[in-house]
Design an enzyme around this catalytic site. Structure first.
Site, mmCIF file in Angstrom:
data_model
loop_
_atom_site.group_PDB
_atom_site.id
_atom_site.type_symbol
_atom_site.label_atom_id
_atom_site.label_comp_id
_atom_site.label_asym_id
_atom_site.label_seq_id
_atom_site.Cartn_x
_atom_site.Cartn_y
_atom_site.Cartn_z
ATOM 1 C CG HIS A 168 -0.274 -0.128 2.481
ATOM 2 N ND1 HIS A 168 0.114 -1.107 3.188
ATOM 3 C CD2 HIS A 168 -0.044 1.125 3.556
ATOM 4 C CE1 HIS A 168 0.686 -0.730 4.141
ATOM 5 N NE2 HIS A 168 0.521 0.406 4.712
ATOM 6 N NE ARG B 17 -0.192 0.178 11.017
ATOM 7 C CZ ARG B 17 1.083 0.258 10.637
ATOM 8 N NH1 ARG B 17 1.344 1.024 9.836
ATOM 9 N NH2 ARG B 17 2.006 -0.433 10.920
#
Length: 298
Positions: free
Chosen positions: A274, A289
């Site tokens: 990503h 996260r």
């Protein structure tokens, strides 16, 4: 001309199995190759132990395996619920360098504003692939996002591997590469007041790994952490990695997620890369996260 273009049809022909329909969630694919938005789920309620939540959790596991990255919008969760959702997939991973939010080191802080010298995840990478046992997956919850921009791109590394020629697959078979966190992490979080550690992890991993759940092969080198391929001359390694990076970043393998506030992205680090776009200056992007531990790549 695209490296995958030709006059005999596409070099990569994506095939999907005719899967059973989902019963407790709705799954809307972003592309045929990677990514899906999941609806009909309240993550805050999902972390309870009732029977419906268990069925939904099983289908979320399946959706992640089939789509590599899944997205949930309009989720209003507490840090404790974020952590609890991650623990549904395994023990949580502690980042070797990044700051955390609150008292739990497993809740990584994600933040960039007009005064930030950098933003998280600007280049193509797989999270913390320098660990001996890199993370299985990452769950990013964005509470505040810019009015436009700040998208995250994801790329399918099964597809990247399958699109290679048979000769290239044979060449890569059995090769390993060094993934190193030293040059990536040293000084990276100084703007948060985070002191450097004496050393950061490094590990040797297969250039092509086999996913422990799906059994599929995926390309496993990335610009963020891979330094060189073991056992071949450095100039050959540099040339090979440059080709593999360019190949893996082909738009054919990608989806792009446009964030909205209180959205969640959950990606499988074992088969996806990503990249976060920092095109929203001077606006702020903030969230947390949670990362799930993985196993040693084979």
């Amino acid at each position: 001309m695209s490296s995958l273009s030709g006059k005999q049809g596409p070099r990569y022909r994506h095939q999907t199995d005719d899967a059973e329909p989902y019963e407790t969630i709705a799954v809307e694919k972003l592309t045929p190759i990677i990514g899906a938005e999941i609806s009909g789920v309240d993550i805050g309620r999902l972390v309870s132990d009732d029977a419906r939540s268990n069925r939904q959790m099983n289908e979320i596991h399946r959706a992640l395996a089939e789509n590599l990255v899944i997205f949930f919008r309009d989720q209003h969760i507490t840090p404790q619920q974020h952590l609890a959702f991650g623990r549904q997939f395994g023990e949580l991973h502690i980042h070797p360098a990044a700051p955390h939010e609150g008292d739990d080191p497993a809740l990584m802080k994600i933040y960039a504003d007009k005064d930030s010298p950098r933003a998280n995840g600007e280049g193509w990478h797989t999270d913390v692939s320098c660990d001996v046992e890199p993370p299985m997956g990452s769950i990013l919850y964005i509470r505040q996002c810019p009015p436009r921009g700040g998208d995250t791109l994801f790329a399918n590394m099964y597809a990247a591997y399958e699109a290679l020629s048979d000769r290239m697959k044979a060449y890569l078979d059995g090769l390993t590469a060094l993934h190193d966190g030293e040059s990536t992490y040293r000084g990276l979080y100084a703007n948060y007041g985070v002191a450097d550690r004496p050393a950061y992890p490094s590990a040797e991993h297969p250039v092509v790994r086999t996913h422990p759940v799906t059994g599929k092969k995926a390309l496993y080198v990335n610009r963020g952490f891979t330094r060189h391929i073991i056992g071949i001359p450095r100039d050959e390694s540099d040339a090979m990695l440059a080709y593999l990076y360019q190949h893996a970043e082909n738009p054919l393998f990608q989806c792009r997620f446009r964030w909205t506030e209180n959205a969640i992205a959950f990606w499988d680090n074992r088969c996806a890369q990503h990249r976060a776009m920092w095109d929203y200056w001077p606006h702020t992007r903030a969230g947390t996260r949670v990362t799930v531990k993985g196993e040693r790549p084979v």
